[in-house]
Write an enzyme that holds these catalytic residues in place. Sequence first.
Site, PDB file in Angstrom:
ATOM      1  N   VAL A  17       0.835  -1.203   0.000  1.00 38.75           N
ATOM      2  CA  VAL A  17       0.000   0.000   0.000  1.00 38.75           C
ATOM      3  C   VAL A  17       0.869   1.251   0.000  1.00 38.75           C
ATOM      4  O   VAL A  17       0.625   2.194  -0.770  1.00 38.75           O
ATOM      5  CB  VAL A  17      -0.944   0.006   1.214  1.00 38.75           C
ATOM      6  CG1 VAL A  17      -1.779   1.285   1.241  1.00 38.75           C
ATOM      7  CG2 VAL A  17      -1.850  -1.218   1.200  1.00 38.75           C
ATOM      8  N   LYS A 106      -5.508  -1.003  11.316  1.00 32.65           N
ATOM      9  CA  LYS A 106      -6.748  -1.403  11.991  1.00 32.65           C
ATOM     10  C   LYS A 106      -6.508  -1.963  13.378  1.00 32.65           C
ATOM     11  O   LYS A 106      -7.285  -1.721  14.301  1.00 32.65           O
ATOM     12  CB  LYS A 106      -7.502  -2.415  11.136  1.00 32.65           C
ATOM     13  CG  LYS A 106      -6.672  -3.615  10.732  1.00 32.65           C
ATOM     14  CD  LYS A 106      -7.392  -4.480   9.719  1.00 32.65           C
ATOM     15  CE  LYS A 106      -6.463  -5.557   9.165  1.00 32.65           C
ATOM     16  NZ  LYS A 106      -5.437  -5.002   8.256  1.00 32.65           N
ATOM     17  N   GLU A 130      -9.692   5.774   7.167  1.00 30.40           N
ATOM     18  CA  GLU A 130     -10.604   5.141   6.218  1.00 30.40           C
ATOM     19  C   GLU A 130     -10.052   3.831   5.675  1.00 30.40           C
ATOM     20  O   GLU A 130     -10.783   2.863   5.453  1.00 30.40           O
ATOM     21  CB  GLU A 130     -10.899   6.091   5.057  1.00 30.40           C
ATOM     22  CG  GLU A 130     -11.911   5.576   4.047  1.00 30.40           C
ATOM     23  CD  GLU A 130     -13.316   5.490   4.620  1.00 30.40           C
ATOM     24  OE1 GLU A 130     -13.824   4.343   4.720  1.00 30.40           O
ATOM     25  OE2 GLU A 130     -13.894   6.532   4.961  1.00 30.40           O
ATOM     26  N   GLY A 135     -10.759  -1.580   2.750  1.00 25.72           N
ATOM     27  CA  GLY A 135      -9.949  -1.147   1.615  1.00 25.72           C
ATOM     28  C   GLY A 135     -10.451   0.106   0.940  1.00 25.72           C
ATOM     29  O   GLY A 135     -10.536   1.174   1.545  1.00 25.72           O
ATOM     30  N   GLY A 188      -2.436 -15.287  -3.455  1.00 24.80           N
ATOM     31  CA  GLY A 188      -1.960 -14.139  -2.699  1.00 24.80           C
ATOM     32  C   GLY A 188      -3.007 -13.474  -1.835  1.00 24.80           C
ATOM     33  O   GLY A 188      -2.747 -12.424  -1.244  1.00 24.80           O
ATOM     34  N   GLU A 191      -2.193 -15.064   3.727  1.00 31.42           N
ATOM     35  CA  GLU A 191      -0.790 -15.115   4.123  1.00 31.42           C
ATOM     36  C   GLU A 191      -0.371 -16.569   4.373  1.00 31.42           C
ATOM     37  O   GLU A 191      -1.211 -17.471   4.496  1.00 31.42           O
ATOM     38  CB  GLU A 191      -0.582 -14.311   5.416  1.00 31.42           C
ATOM     39  CG  GLU A 191      -0.969 -12.841   5.320  1.00 31.42           C
ATOM     40  CD  GLU A 191      -0.018 -12.045   4.467  1.00 31.42           C
ATOM     41  OE1 GLU A 191       1.119 -12.511   4.231  1.00 31.42           O
ATOM     42  OE2 GLU A 191      -0.412 -10.946   4.023  1.00 31.42           O
ATOM     43  N   LYS A 206     -11.871  -4.594  12.718  1.00 29.43           N
ATOM     44  CA  LYS A 206     -12.696  -3.708  11.897  1.00 29.43           C
ATOM     45  C   LYS A 206     -14.093  -3.549  12.493  1.00 29.43           C
ATOM     46  O   LYS A 206     -14.690  -2.470  12.404  1.00 29.43           O
ATOM     47  CB  LYS A 206     -12.771  -4.267  10.476  1.00 29.43           C
ATOM     48  CG  LYS A 206     -11.406  -4.301   9.790  1.00 29.43           C
ATOM     49  CD  LYS A 206     -11.426  -5.106   8.501  1.00 29.43           C
ATOM     50  CE  LYS A 206     -10.045  -5.160   7.868  1.00 29.43           C
ATOM     51  NZ  LYS A 206     -10.003  -6.026   6.663  1.00 29.43           N
ATOM     52  N   GLY A 314      -5.612  -4.847  -1.268  1.00 26.82           N
ATOM     53  CA  GLY A 314      -4.786  -4.578  -2.431  1.00 26.82           C
ATOM     54  C   GLY A 314      -4.148  -3.213  -2.355  1.00 26.82           C
ATOM     55  O   GLY A 314      -4.691  -2.281  -1.727  1.00 26.82           O
TER      56      GLY A 314
END
Length: 444
Positions: A17, A106, A130, A135, A188, A191, A206, A314
């Site tokens: 990110v 988070k 946000e 995401g 992917g 993990e 979350k 992503g």
Amino acid sequence: MTEMRTLKVALLGCGNVGAQVARILIDDAGMLASRAGARLELAGIAVRDVDAPRDVDLPRELFTTDADALVRDADLVIELMGGIEPARTLIVAAMRNGACVITGNKALVAKDGPTLHEEADKAGVQLSYEAAVAGAIPILRPIRDSLSGDRITRVLGIVNGTTNFILDQMDTTGAQFADALAEAQRLGYAEADPTADVEGHDAASKAAILASLSFHTRFALEDVYCEGISSVTAADIAAAKDAGFVIKLLAIAEKLGAEGTKTGTKTDAGVSVRVHPTLLPREHPLAAVHGAFNAVFIEAENAGELMFYGQGAGGKPTASAVMGDLVSAARSLVLDGPGRAETTTGQVPAAPISAAVTSYYIGLDVADQPGVLARIAQLFAEHGVSIETMRQTIHRDSDSQTESAELRIVTHRASEAALAATVQAVKGLDVINTVTSVLRVEGV
């Protein structure tokens, strides 16, 4: 003509990110300046290893291992390091130095959100996150701003793409959990150690954030009841499909008692915050969320039902959420306005899972003999739980020449305590061979 102000941006972390955030800051500098009202200068990127390979080609001179120095000289700090420390220390230092902070962390917000908001309030700066939930989906700002004049009564969210992908694979292909998990890892989505996802911990963080914003009360991670999906079997998925349901891992936050629930069941007023596998009718909007996508379904007194849908993870999607917060914070600095304070006007208690109001799906293998259904129905009635639907399938063992029946029961909404007590009592009936499945149901 007044010269445009320049704001220095410090970026902490340059993973998937962070690299995309840095790229956007460099490539879209002109567009961002016009929207923020100030030039956003990427002053530096703090990393552990300046020579580590990265997906995005960025100027090497931007990288530093001295995060403390970078934070001291910044107007805006973007924290994408993850973890609790040193992220928390750096965020607090940044706010005390007068910088607005944007984070996608988070775990930190769920664990220490109240302290961080207190620091932001004292410093008069903006704390935004946000990107910490769902995401690219703009969900926190609509809850905080667009719905601030309404009363939210319930939030249902698919907020973990990994688990949604796994459950969707099991539903659409009939795969076992282990095989669907292996496919998620190959692509992917999961993990090497998928514990945080499949055991629900990521979704629980979350859920705490969503509940805090929705009900204007600070909820912490320990207030969230959490179950993962590792015990969900292909047989559970198949039985749910046969009954017209799909299984999703949902983050749920809802008002209980006189202030919120649509049931006549009396419970202590509070907010139930929970994460667990949940059956949804296939016609429910959340049932159509496939793959690694996320969605959040909101019920409010005046707005009614709302749903937000999009990519939940992503580099690029999450970077989009970060940049939205960054432009908003930059505008605040340009206008010399106060930081946007967290609205915690309510102090609604977190309700224990026993007070949650839901429905149960119960699978039973029972003896095929007269009076069984009547005994089960009577036991449910004794516990104050009403049966909404009951389906029976007869199985014949050709070897032993014996028959058994499979019962699938869906209850009306009742308290978790009453439902759990009912299941425990059912297990004690001599006509019950085994309780094959117990899952919660929403949307019926």
